[in-house]
Design a protein around this motif. Structure first.
Motif, mmCIF file in Angstrom:
data_model
loop_
_atom_site.group_PDB
_atom_site.id
_atom_site.type_symbol
_atom_site.label_atom_id
_atom_site.label_comp_id
_atom_site.label_asym_id
_atom_site.label_seq_id
_atom_site.Cartn_x
_atom_site.Cartn_y
_atom_site.Cartn_z
ATOM 1 N N GLN A 1 0.830 -1.205 0.000
ATOM 2 C CA GLN A 1 0.000 0.000 0.000
ATOM 3 C C GLN A 1 0.866 1.257 0.000
ATOM 4 O O GLN A 1 0.550 2.248 -0.671
ATOM 5 C CB GLN A 1 -0.937 -0.006 1.212
ATOM 6 C CG GLN A 1 -1.929 -1.161 1.224
ATOM 7 C CD GLN A 1 -2.759 -1.228 -0.051
ATOM 8 O OE1 GLN A 1 -3.243 -0.192 -0.542
ATOM 9 N NE2 GLN A 1 -2.926 -2.423 -0.595
ATOM 10 N N GLU A 2 1.970 1.225 0.733
ATOM 11 C CA GLU A 2 2.896 2.358 0.724
ATOM 12 C C GLU A 2 3.539 2.514 -0.652
ATOM 13 O O GLU A 2 3.756 3.630 -1.133
ATOM 14 C CB GLU A 2 3.973 2.176 1.791
ATOM 15 C CG GLU A 2 3.487 2.350 3.213
ATOM 16 C CD GLU A 2 3.210 3.799 3.563
ATOM 17 O OE1 GLU A 2 3.566 4.710 2.778
ATOM 18 O OE2 GLU A 2 2.621 4.040 4.630
ATOM 19 N N ARG B 1 1.092 4.175 -2.990
ATOM 20 C CA ARG B 1 0.983 5.611 -2.691
ATOM 21 C C ARG B 1 2.177 6.371 -3.262
ATOM 22 O O ARG B 1 2.015 7.384 -3.940
ATOM 23 C CB ARG B 1 0.900 5.812 -1.169
ATOM 24 C CG ARG B 1 0.756 7.274 -0.747
ATOM 25 C CD ARG B 1 1.146 7.478 0.691
ATOM 26 N NE ARG B 1 2.530 7.086 0.937
ATOM 27 C CZ ARG B 1 3.577 7.821 0.587
ATOM 28 N NH1 ARG B 1 3.414 8.980 -0.036
ATOM 29 N NH2 ARG B 1 4.801 7.383 0.842
ATOM 30 N N ARG C 1 2.219 6.557 -7.146
ATOM 31 C CA ARG C 1 1.346 7.586 -7.728
ATOM 32 C C ARG C 1 2.013 8.958 -7.684
ATOM 33 O O ARG C 1 1.789 9.802 -8.564
ATOM 34 C CB ARG C 1 0.013 7.616 -6.977
ATOM 35 C CG ARG C 1 -0.885 6.430 -7.262
ATOM 36 C CD ARG C 1 -2.280 6.646 -6.704
ATOM 37 N NE ARG C 1 -2.280 6.650 -5.246
ATOM 38 C CZ ARG C 1 -2.479 5.573 -4.491
ATOM 39 N NH1 ARG C 1 -2.670 4.397 -5.061
ATOM 40 N NH2 ARG C 1 -2.478 5.662 -3.178
ATOM 41 N N GLU C 2 2.867 9.147 -6.703
ATOM 42 C CA GLU C 2 3.518 10.443 -6.524
ATOM 43 C C GLU C 2 4.712 10.623 -7.455
ATOM 44 O O GLU C 2 4.891 11.694 -8.055
ATOM 45 C CB GLU C 2 3.978 10.572 -5.070
ATOM 46 C CG GLU C 2 4.765 11.828 -4.752
ATOM 47 C CD GLU C 2 5.267 11.817 -3.315
ATOM 48 O OE1 GLU C 2 6.379 12.348 -3.082
ATOM 49 O OE2 GLU C 2 4.576 11.278 -2.435
ATOM 50 N N THR D 1 9.392 6.531 2.866
ATOM 51 C CA THR D 1 8.464 5.411 2.679
ATOM 52 C C THR D 1 9.005 4.154 3.346
ATOM 53 O O THR D 1 8.261 3.415 4.008
ATOM 54 C CB THR D 1 8.231 5.161 1.178
ATOM 55 O OG1 THR D 1 7.660 6.336 0.591
ATOM 56 C CG2 THR D 1 7.290 3.984 0.964
#
Length: 267
Positions: free
Chosen positions: A95-96, A99, A102-103, A248
């Motif tokens: 999940q990290e 995230r 996407r960045e 992260t």
């Protein structure tokens, strides 16, 4: 009456067909745009056999045919792995990764040690418009030839490092002779800066920037950013992405500690 044992299973055509079919699926996963001839070569099976297996897989819904595109995997192949239960901290890490992906857009890989190699456990390539690699999950990397492996060697115990380096080259997937003096210098540098890089090598045309993931003071994995080597130089990658990668990795590490330290429930 006892149940009779199946015949012609251990050494017959059924097992050989299953082995060939699985190798063909693996080849399609790694090389989604390959022709039937290329897939047959990758799977090390005759071209005529590849056609027969592809037709069987198509009848089962695992592959499809498309005009001008040949055979392609379908989403049904995901049903072959949905029952696999990964280490508890891998899913929060995933999940990290999504995230962060996407960045920064560039694809990410999560690798962990296994049998003297680094194994790709998760990868965001399918979600990145900048990815040129396919079918990376499950691939084994030689520790001394990739950033993730060198990071693991830098932070594991000296005894574990000694045992890994003593493994035969064929077992550890090593294709390049190891200069132990240069390797020791690089591992020392990794421990100072907290990352390592790769350009080309075992995965051609790409580079990588990796950072460690810890459970307390024990390294348990590596988070890597993958970039197109011809589009970015290493210095720019480090300057732009070292901080978000480490942030992260720190969140993943904190969650790994929480999950691994949590008492298991007895039902």
């Amino acid at each position: 009456m006892s149940e009779s044992a199946p015949t012609n299973i251990e050494s017959g055509d059924n097992v050989r067909s299953l082995q060939r079919g699985l190798r063909l699926l693996q080849a399609m996963n790694r090389f989604p745009h390959a022709s039937v001839t290329q897939l047959a070569q990758r799977a090390e099976i005759p071209r005529s056999t590849a056609y027969r297996l592809l037709e069987t897989l198509a009848s089962l819904g695992f592959v499809r045919t498309s005009s001008g595109e040949g055979y392609r995997l379908t989403r049904a192949v995901r049903t072959l792995s949905d029952g696999f239960i990964d280490d508890g901290w891998i899913e929060p890490a995933w999940q990290e990764m999504l995230r962060l992906g996407r960045e920064i857009v560039w694809p990410l890989s999560l690798l962990t040690p296994e049998a003297g190699t680094m194994v790709v456990r998760r990868a965001t390539h399918e979600f990145s418009a900048l990815s040129i690699d396919y079918g990376m999950v499950g691939r084994r990397m030689p520790m001394t030839e990739v950033a993730s492996g060198r990071i693991y060697l830098a932070y594991c115990t000296p005894e574990e490092r000694r045992l890994i380096m003593a493994l035969p080259d064929a077992y550890a997937n090593r294709a390049v002779p190891v200069d132990t003096t240069l390797l020791d210098e690089r591992l020392a540098a990794i421990r100072v800066r907290g990352y390592d890089t790769r350009v080309g090598g075992v995965v051609e045309k790409t580079g990588g920037l990796g950072v460690p993931i810890f459970n307390d003071d024990r390294v348990i994995g590596v988070l890597s950013l993958i970039f197109i080597a011809s589009s970015l130089d290493v210095a720019r990658v480090v300057a732009q992405y070292e901080a978000p990668l480490k942030q992260t990795a720190a969140r993943i590490s904190a969650e790994a500690v929480r999950l691994m330290d949590a008492p298991s429930k007895v039902t």
